[in-house]
Design a protein around this motif. Sequence first.
Motif, mmCIF file in Angstrom:
data_model
loop_
_atom_site.group_PDB
_atom_site.id
_atom_site.type_symbol
_atom_site.label_atom_id
_atom_site.label_comp_id
_atom_site.label_asym_id
_atom_site.label_seq_id
_atom_site.Cartn_x
_atom_site.Cartn_y
_atom_site.Cartn_z
ATOM 1 N N ILE B 170 -106.505 -18.394 -14.038
ATOM 2 C CA ILE B 170 -105.854 -19.581 -14.594
ATOM 3 C C ILE B 170 -106.906 -20.438 -15.280
ATOM 4 C CG2 ILE B 170 -104.590 -21.687 -14.034
ATOM 5 C CD1 ILE B 170 -103.259 -20.194 -11.782
ATOM 6 N N ALA B 171 -106.803 -20.532 -16.585
ATOM 7 C CA ALA B 171 -107.783 -21.313 -17.333
ATOM 8 C C ALA B 171 -107.567 -22.795 -17.048
ATOM 9 C CB ALA B 171 -107.628 -21.032 -18.821
ATOM 10 N N PRO B 172 -108.633 -23.558 -16.695
ATOM 11 C CA PRO B 172 -108.452 -24.986 -16.456
ATOM 12 C C PRO B 172 -108.135 -25.728 -17.755
ATOM 13 C CG PRO B 172 -110.764 -24.402 -16.328
ATOM 14 C CD PRO B 172 -110.007 -23.124 -16.495
ATOM 15 N N MET B 173 -107.432 -26.858 -17.620
ATOM 16 C CA MET B 173 -107.090 -27.665 -18.800
ATOM 17 C C MET B 173 -108.244 -28.596 -19.115
ATOM 18 S SD MET B 173 -103.272 -28.916 -17.847
ATOM 19 C CE MET B 173 -103.038 -29.786 -19.384
ATOM 20 N N SER B 174 -109.070 -28.211 -20.072
ATOM 21 C CA SER B 174 -110.278 -29.007 -20.264
ATOM 22 C C SER B 174 -109.992 -30.421 -20.743
ATOM 23 C CB SER B 174 -111.228 -28.299 -21.227
ATOM 24 O OG SER B 174 -110.510 -27.708 -22.271
ATOM 25 N N ILE B 175 -108.763 -30.704 -21.201
ATOM 26 C CA ILE B 175 -108.469 -32.078 -21.642
ATOM 27 C C ILE B 175 -108.602 -33.047 -20.471
ATOM 28 C CG2 ILE B 175 -105.967 -31.986 -21.218
ATOM 29 C CD1 ILE B 175 -105.579 -33.690 -23.687
#
Lengths: 327, 226
Positions: B170-175
Motif C-alpha cells: 500500500i503506497a503511502p499518501m505523500s500529500i
Amino acid sequence: MEDRKLIVSPSPHILSKHSTTRNIMLMVVIALLPTLAAAAIIFGWEVLLLTGVTVAACVGFETLYCVIMKKKVPVGDFSAVVTGLILAFNLPPSFPLWMAVIGAFVAIVIVKQLFGGIGFNFANPALVGRIVLQLSFTGRMITYIYPQSWSGVDALATATPMYALHNGPLPLMDLLLGTHAGVLGETCALTLIIGGAFLIATKVISPVIPLTYVGGVFAFKFLLGLAGGAAASASALSALSSILAGGLLLGAFFMATDYTTSPYTRSGKFVYGLLLAIVTTAIREWAGMVEGVSYALLLCNLLVPYINELSRQRPMGVGRGKRKGAA
Amino acid sequence: MEKKQSLGRVFTAGFLRENPVLRLVLGTCPTLAVTTAVFNGLGMGIAATFVLICSNMVISALRKVIPSSVRLPCFIVVIASFVTLVHMLIRAYVPALNAALGVYLPLITVNCIILGRAEMFASKNGVLASALDGLGMGIGFTIVLVLFSGIRELLGAGTLLGFAILPASIAPMSIMILPPGGFFVFGVLMALAIFIETKMGKKPSKDAACGACPSAEMCPAKGVGE
C-alpha cells in the motif's frame, strides 16, 4: 410558508418546472457518456471498471455520510454520480482502484459533505480529489499506459501530448480523436466538444466560461508564438494543439462550469474564464509542470466568492460604492 | 479580572474546552511544521509543556512586580530562559530530537500558546492555578500534536514512531506529510473538537463559528450550523 412555494436553496437554482438539480445532473451525465465510450474504445474495458468504481464510491460515501450524520440522503440528485464520472475522467487508465476510492472519499466527504453538501463545496470536489491523488501518488498519476493495439505492441507507456508539445505541433487528427496517451477523459477532444455543445444547447451551462477560457488560452498561446518569432500559421497551429491537448476541454466544459464554484453574473463568468486562461497558460509555459488546468481551476475556484462580490449587479438608481439600497 | 474558576476546571480547560490548538487556534505554526512524525510531535509537546509550566509559575509569582507597560519583554525573557534550558538539555541527551525539530525548538520562545497563557492566565492568577493551567494546556497541546502527527505519519509514510504499520504494497499518501495534508488534518480535527463538544451538550462559543471567519460575509454556508 409551504403554500407560497418559496424554496431557499443553494445553487444550482431551480429555473423552471423541468430543470431540477436531478435533471441538470442527468444532462451532464448524458454529455459525459460519449467521452466515456471513446475512452473505453481507446484504452480498453478496464476504463469502465475504473469509472464504475469511482461512481459507486462517490455515491456510497455520500449515502454513508448522510446516514451517519442523519442528513437527508441526496443520492437521487445524481450529483455524486457526476463527481464520480469526472473524477474517473481525471485519472490515468490502469490506475489502482483503491487509490481511486481514496480520491472519491476526498471529493465527497472532505470537499463536499464536510462543507455542507451540494451547493456549499468551496472547490470542485472531483478536482480536489484529483489534486490530492496527484500529490499523494505522483508516480502512479503520471504513468500513462496507452494500448497501441494496431501497431503490434500490446501496451506502451508514452509521454502525453503535453510533454510532446514542447517539441513542436502534433498531428491534429490524433488530438481530435484522442488516440494518444493521457487521463481517461481528456484525450478525445471531439466527444468533449460534442458533450459541451450539448450542455450549451440545452442551456445547462452558459457558454461564457468555456468560450473565454478556451479562447483565452488559444489567444495567449498564439501571441506567445508570435512574440517568440514564429510565423503566424505556425503559431496558430501550435495554439490549436495547445487547446486540443491536455485537460483544457474537459476542464473548460465540465469542471469550470460547476454552478457552485463559478461566478453568478455574466461579467463575473467572463473574468473567471479569462483568469483561468491566464493562470493555465502561465503554468504551462513557465512553471515546472507541463499541465496547469487543474491548479488553475483550484486557484480560480477559491477566487469565485471575491469575483461574485466584485461583479454584483447593482439595482438601477443606486450609486456605485455604497450598497445602501440593496437587500 | 475574570471570575475565579475551580482548580479542576482550570486543569481540564486545555483538554478540549479551551484546547490551545483546536479551540484557541494558538501555536499553529509548530503544529503544522513538526507533526510529520509522532516522535517529533511528542518531543515538541513535552518540551513546550515543560516551558509552559515553568514560565507560567515564574510569571505568576512575579505578576505583582512586573510593571504592566513592559510586561511582554519581561514574559519573553522568562520564557526564553526556560527554552534555552530545554534546548541545551535536548541537545545533550536527545540529539536526534534536536536534529528533527531544528529551528522549531528555539522558536518555542515565541510560541503563542506560552505567551498567550502568560498574558491571559498567569499574569492574573496565583502560582498553583497557573502551574495547573500550564500542565493542562501542555497536555492538551501534546495530545493534539500526537494525534495530528499520528494521522499524518500513518497515512503519509505508513509508519508510527518509525515502525512500519501499513504493508509495503500500500503506497503511502505523500500529500499527508506535505503542508496541504497538514491543513486537511487541522481542519478535520478542529471540526471534530467542535462536534464532540456539541455532542456533549455544550454550545460552542460564538468565536468558533462563522463569526471568526474572515470570509463569512460572502460564504454561502454562513450560519447554517448555528
